[in-house]
Design an enzyme around this catalytic site. Structure first.
Site, PDB file in Angstrom:
ATOM      1  N   ASP A 161       0.776  -1.256   0.000  1.00 26.67           N
ATOM      2  CA  ASP A 161       0.000   0.000   0.000  1.00 26.67           C
ATOM      3  C   ASP A 161       0.808   1.308   0.000  1.00 26.67           C
ATOM      4  O   ASP A 161       0.462   2.239   0.740  1.00 26.67           O
ATOM      5  CB  ASP A 161      -0.942   0.012   1.219  1.00 26.67           C
ATOM      6  CG  ASP A 161      -1.946  -1.123   1.198  1.00 26.67           C
ATOM      7  OD1 ASP A 161      -1.842  -1.996   0.335  1.00 26.67           O
ATOM      8  OD2 ASP A 161      -2.836  -1.136   2.064  1.00 26.67           O
ATOM      9  N   ASP A 173      -4.659  -0.739  -1.533  1.00 22.99           N
ATOM     10  CA  ASP A 173      -5.935  -0.572  -0.892  1.00 22.99           C
ATOM     11  C   ASP A 173      -6.837  -0.057  -2.021  1.00 22.99           C
ATOM     12  O   ASP A 173      -6.458   0.908  -2.715  1.00 22.99           O
ATOM     13  CB  ASP A 173      -5.768   0.496   0.212  1.00 22.99           C
ATOM     14  CG  ASP A 173      -6.519   0.182   1.478  1.00 22.99           C
ATOM     15  OD1 ASP A 173      -6.836  -0.997   1.718  1.00 22.99           O
ATOM     16  OD2 ASP A 173      -6.796   1.140   2.233  1.00 22.99           O
ATOM     17  N   HIS A 204     -10.519   7.040   1.743  1.00 21.82           N
ATOM     18  CA  HIS A 204      -9.163   6.961   1.182  1.00 21.82           C
ATOM     19  C   HIS A 204      -9.095   5.837   0.156  1.00 21.82           C
ATOM     20  O   HIS A 204      -9.870   4.883   0.206  1.00 21.82           O
ATOM     21  CB  HIS A 204      -8.128   6.693   2.293  1.00 21.82           C
ATOM     22  CG  HIS A 204      -8.347   5.364   2.963  1.00 21.82           C
ATOM     23  ND1 HIS A 204      -9.278   5.174   3.949  1.00 21.82           N
ATOM     24  CD2 HIS A 204      -7.796   4.141   2.739  1.00 21.82           C
ATOM     25  CE1 HIS A 204      -9.281   3.912   4.328  1.00 21.82           C
ATOM     26  NE2 HIS A 204      -8.401   3.256   3.604  1.00 21.82           N
ATOM     27  N   LYS A 235      -7.088  -5.040  -2.621  1.00 20.28           N
ATOM     28  CA  LYS A 235      -7.776  -5.510  -1.411  1.00 20.28           C
ATOM     29  C   LYS A 235      -8.678  -4.440  -0.814  1.00 20.28           C
ATOM     30  O   LYS A 235      -8.545  -3.256  -1.144  1.00 20.28           O
ATOM     31  CB  LYS A 235      -6.746  -5.969  -0.393  1.00 20.28           C
ATOM     32  CG  LYS A 235      -5.773  -4.851  -0.083  1.00 20.28           C
ATOM     33  CD  LYS A 235      -4.665  -5.357   0.776  1.00 20.28           C
ATOM     34  CE  LYS A 235      -3.883  -4.193   1.311  1.00 20.28           C
ATOM     35  NZ  LYS A 235      -4.719  -3.164   1.967  1.00 20.28           N
ATOM     36  N   CYS A 281      -1.962  -2.744   7.571  1.00 18.07           N
ATOM     37  CA  CYS A 281      -1.857  -3.667   6.433  1.00 18.07           C
ATOM     38  C   CYS A 281      -0.531  -4.414   6.374  1.00 18.07           C
ATOM     39  O   CYS A 281      -0.495  -5.562   5.937  1.00 18.07           O
ATOM     40  CB  CYS A 281      -2.173  -2.926   5.139  1.00 18.07           C
ATOM     41  SG  CYS A 281      -3.915  -2.443   5.093  1.00 18.07           S
TER      42      CYS A 281
HETATM   43  C1  VGL Z   1      -4.575   0.780   5.879  1.00 17.98           C
HETATM   44  C2  VGL Z   1      -5.974   1.786   7.391  1.00 17.98           C
HETATM   45  C3  VGL Z   1      -7.015   1.703   6.507  1.00 17.98           C
HETATM   46  C4  VGL Z   1      -3.192   0.297   5.545  1.00 17.98           C
HETATM   47  C5  VGL Z   1      -5.607   0.691   4.989  1.00 17.98           C
HETATM   48  O1  VGL Z   1      -2.843   0.212   4.356  1.00 17.98           O
HETATM   49  O2  VGL Z   1      -2.431   0.009   6.497  1.00 17.98           O
HETATM   50  N1  VGL Z   1      -4.765   1.330   7.083  1.00 17.98           N
HETATM   51  N2  VGL Z   1      -6.824   1.152   5.304  1.00 17.98           N
HETATM   52 ZN    ZN Z   2      -8.259   1.170   3.697  1.00 22.16          ZN
END
Ligand code: VGL
Ligand code: ZN
Length: 186
Positions: free
Chosen positions: A10, A48, A63, A88, A129
């Protein structure tokens, strides 16, 4: 080298400073991640990739909506050698923290079919993540390494990063630095 892979979690605009869910110093992972790529034959990444309307946004600011600028890789990240990107959090109710929950392809199958046994994990964010992906990989029997200087945490609570690292270590995951890669890599 052939039995090990780098996994970039991510590294997307929305997780960088100025992004919708900025990870403090998230941009600092880009340089080490680019450097790390030189040491691997196999490189994979996750994104993400949320729908505009998801329960996930009850917990987090909006996001990484799929197809948006915030969901793109930053310009500075080298992406030409990434073999496959796993998407994902694509459903209306799943958080999709782990890249093993990707819906466009089966990460476990992709790794096993290439004979990959070691996974070196870097990217964002350590306490969500990165942790979820590393823990799943360890549970599945991969030898897992988290590259400390190439990850950053959200730290909703100031000690979340420490807790995440401790939890991963307790699961048998090795926390290492970039300059130790050759000591561990097959
Ligand atoms: C993530 C919070 C919400 C991450 C993704 O990539 O760690 N954290 N969505
Ligand atoms: Zn997320």
């Amino acid at each position: 080298m052939k039995n090990s892979a780098l996994f970039i979690v991510d590294v997307q605009n929305d997780f960088l400073p100025g992004g919708a869910l900025a990870v403090p110093q998230g941009d600092e992972v880009i340089a080490p991640v680019n450097e790390l790529q030189k040491q691997f034959e196999w490189i994979f990444a996750s994104k993400d990739w949320h729908p505009a309307d998801t329960k996930h946004f009850e917990k987090w600011p909006v996001h990484c909506v799929r197809g948006s600028q915030g969901a793109r890789f930053p310009e500075a990240l080298h992406i030409s050698r990434i073999e496959k990107v796993f998407l994902k959090g694509t459903g209306a109710s799943d958080d999709g923290y782990s890249a093993f929950e990707a819906t466009n392809a089966d990460l476990e199958f992709c790794l096993r079919s290439r004979g990959i046994r070691q996974l070196f994990v870097c990217g964002l964010a350590t306490d969500y993540c990165v942790k979820a992906t590393a823990l799943d990989a360890a549970r599945l029997g991969f030898d897992v390494f988290v590259v400390r200087d190439a990850v950053r945490a959200v730290n909703l609570q100031p000690d979340d990063e420490q807790k995440a690292l401790a939890e991963m270590e307790a699961a048998g995951i090795h926390i290492i630095q970039s300059d130790q890669i050759t000591k561990f890599r097959l």
